[in-house]
Design a protein around this motif. Sequence first.
Motif, PDB file in Angstrom:
ATOM      1  N   THR A 131       0.852  -1.199   0.000  1.00 10.21           N
ATOM      2  CA  THR A 131       0.000   0.000   0.000  1.00 10.21           C
ATOM      3  C   THR A 131       0.885   1.245   0.000  1.00 10.21           C
ATOM      4  O   THR A 131       1.727   1.407   0.884  1.00 10.21           O
ATOM      5  N   VAL A 132       0.655   2.115  -0.977  1.00  3.93           N
ATOM      6  CA  VAL A 132       1.486   3.336  -1.023  1.00  3.93           C
ATOM      7  C   VAL A 132       0.662   4.603  -0.765  1.00  3.93           C
ATOM      8  O   VAL A 132       1.220   5.629  -0.399  1.00  3.93           O
ATOM      9  N   ALA A 133      -0.651   4.528  -0.965  1.00  4.50           N
ATOM     10  CA  ALA A 133      -1.432   5.772  -0.847  1.00  4.50           C
ATOM     11  C   ALA A 133      -2.857   5.461  -0.416  1.00  4.50           C
ATOM     12  O   ALA A 133      -3.361   4.355  -0.612  1.00  4.50           O
ATOM     13  N   ASP A 147      -3.483   9.391  11.014  1.00  3.39           N
ATOM     14  CA  ASP A 147      -2.562   8.565  11.816  1.00  3.39           C
ATOM     15  C   ASP A 147      -2.166   7.297  11.063  1.00  3.39           C
ATOM     16  O   ASP A 147      -1.006   6.886  11.082  1.00  3.39           O
ATOM     17  N   ILE A 148      -3.152   6.683  10.406  1.00  4.82           N
ATOM     18  CA  ILE A 148      -2.844   5.466   9.625  1.00  4.82           C
ATOM     19  C   ILE A 148      -1.819   5.806   8.539  1.00  4.82           C
ATOM     20  O   ILE A 148      -0.855   5.074   8.304  1.00  4.82           O
ATOM     21  N   ALA A 149      -2.036   6.950   7.889  1.00  5.18           N
ATOM     22  CA  ALA A 149      -1.113   7.353   6.814  1.00  5.18           C
ATOM     23  C   ALA A 149       0.295   7.557   7.384  1.00  5.18           C
ATOM     24  O   ALA A 149       1.294   7.126   6.799  1.00  5.18           O
ATOM     25  N   TYR A 150       0.363   8.193   8.549  1.00  3.80           N
ATOM     26  CA  TYR A 150       1.675   8.449   9.166  1.00  3.80           C
ATOM     27  C   TYR A 150       2.362   7.135   9.558  1.00  3.80           C
ATOM     28  O   TYR A 150       3.517   6.891   9.200  1.00  3.80           O
ATOM     29  N   GLU A 151       1.601   6.289  10.262  1.00  2.24           N
ATOM     30  CA  GLU A 151       2.212   5.047  10.777  1.00  2.24           C
ATOM     31  C   GLU A 151       2.663   4.115   9.646  1.00  2.24           C
ATOM     32  O   GLU A 151       3.601   3.351   9.809  1.00  2.24           O
ATOM     33  N   ASN A 152       1.984   4.208   8.509  1.00  5.24           N
ATOM     34  CA  ASN A 152       2.305   3.286   7.415  1.00  5.24           C
ATOM     35  C   ASN A 152       3.002   3.983   6.248  1.00  5.24           C
ATOM     36  O   ASN A 152       3.152   3.402   5.174  1.00  5.24           O
ATOM     37  N   GLU A 153       3.413   5.222   6.496  1.00 11.01           N
ATOM     38  CA  GLU A 153       4.125   6.019   5.475  1.00 11.01           C
ATOM     39  C   GLU A 153       3.387   6.060   4.136  1.00 11.01           C
ATOM     40  O   GLU A 153       3.970   5.867   3.077  1.00 11.01           O
TER      41      GLU A 153
END
Length: 402
Positions: free
Chosen positions: A168-170, A194-200
Motif C-alpha cells: 500500500t502506497v497511498a 494517523d494510519i497514513a503516518y504510521e504506514n508512510e
Amino acid sequence: MKKYLGVNSLEQVYSGIRGPLYEEAMKMKSEGKDILRLNTGNPGVFGFQMPESIKEVFREKMCDTVSYCDFRGVKASRDTILEYHTKNGIKNIDENDIYITNGVSEAANMLTKSILNDGDEILLPSPCYSLWSNCAIMAGGKIVFYKCDEKTWNPDIDDIKSKLTDKTVAILIINPNNPTGAVYEKSILKQIADIAYENELILISDEIYDRLVYESAEMVSIASIANKDTMCVTLNGLSKSHNICGLRCGWMVLSGPENKKSVIRKDIDKLASMRLCANSLTNFIIPAALKDGKTPNDMVSPGGMLYERRKAVFEELDKCDTMTYVKNQGAFYIFPAIKNPTITDDKKMCLDLLHSKNILVMPGSCFDYDEPNRIRIVMLPDAKVMKNAIIDMDNFFKEYTQ
Ligand SMILES: Cc1ncc(COP(=O)(O)O)c(C=O)c1O
C-alpha cells in the motif's frame, strides 16, 4: 497486417456516468423524449450562473490569453491558492508546491501517474467517484477499496486497517464526498491521518466540494491535521463552487517533508510541462474566485439555490416508502438505497427507470459500490422538478421487481 483491437491498458477503464445509460438517454432525447438528467454534477445545465466576479476578470484579461503560461500555473494565482490553503491550516507550503491544472481531473491523472508503480496498491473509498479508480488503473496501480459506514458514510477505520499491506502506497479520501455527500468527522480524519503516518502512506484528499458545505457541518482539510512527516496532496477546483465546470479549472497542493515532496514534484513537473500549461484564462480567474466566497456560500445558505433544492428533495424523500437515505452535508448528491430485495442488477434498474419515467440516475455500481440497490441522485434541477422526480421514482419503485 496486425489487427487493431484497442489497447489493453484501457480495458478496465470505464465511464458509468457517460456510459451506456447516458447513451440510451441521449438516443431517447433524439427521438423527442424529455429526459431529466440527474446523472452529472453539471450546475450550468440547471441555471447556475458564472458569478460576476469571474465575468469581470474575463472582460479584463481576454487579450492576455494568447500565450502559454507557466507550466505550474500563473504565479499570482498560485499565490492566492497558497493563501487559501494556508488559511485552511496546511503548513509549510510555498508556490512551488502548487500546480494549476485543467480541472481536478487532470490533476488526479498526473498525480496517480507520479506516485504509482506497477502493482502498487492504493486505497480508495467504496463508493468512489470513478475518476479516481480510472486514474489508478491507468497508472498501473492496484485498487483496494475500503468501506464506508452506510449510516454516516464516514470511512470505516477498521476496514481501512484490514486492507493495508506492504504494497500500500497511498490512500484517497473524497471530502466532501461524491456520491454520498458526506463531510467527514474530524475524529475520523485524524484516525486516517494517523494510519497514513504510521504506514508512510501518501495521503490524498479530493476537496473539490469544500466550499459547498451545509448548516453545521465542519469541513476540515485533512492535510492540516496530518503529521508533518506525512506526504499529503490536496486537490481542489472551481467547477462546482463557481459553476464553471466547462472552463476546466483545478489545482493540487503538495505538503509534507521536503525530501518526499521533491520526489513527487520531479515527476509531476515532467507531466505538467509535457502538456505545456493549464488553460491560461482560467488561471487568471482563480484570485477573483477564491476571494469571492460569497458565491458558494449563498448557494448553500437558506434561500440559496443548492440549499432549497436539497431541502425539497429531503421533504419528498421523507414521504417515500421505497427509499432510505442519509442527508448530504456537502456537495449536491445523495446516495439512497432502494428498499427492494428483488433487485440484483442496478444498471438494469436504472435503465428500466429511464424507459419508464424518462429520468436518468446513476446506479451504485458506477461508483465502485457492490450492493445492487443504490442510486446517486444529483440535486441540481429546481425544487419543483426535483420533487416531481422523487415522486415519479417512488411510484416506479413501488411497482418494480426484478
Ligand atoms: C469528487 C470529484 N472530484 C473531481 C471531479 C472533477 O472535477 P473537475 O471538473 O475539476 O475536473 C468531480 C466532478 O464531478 C468530482 O465529483
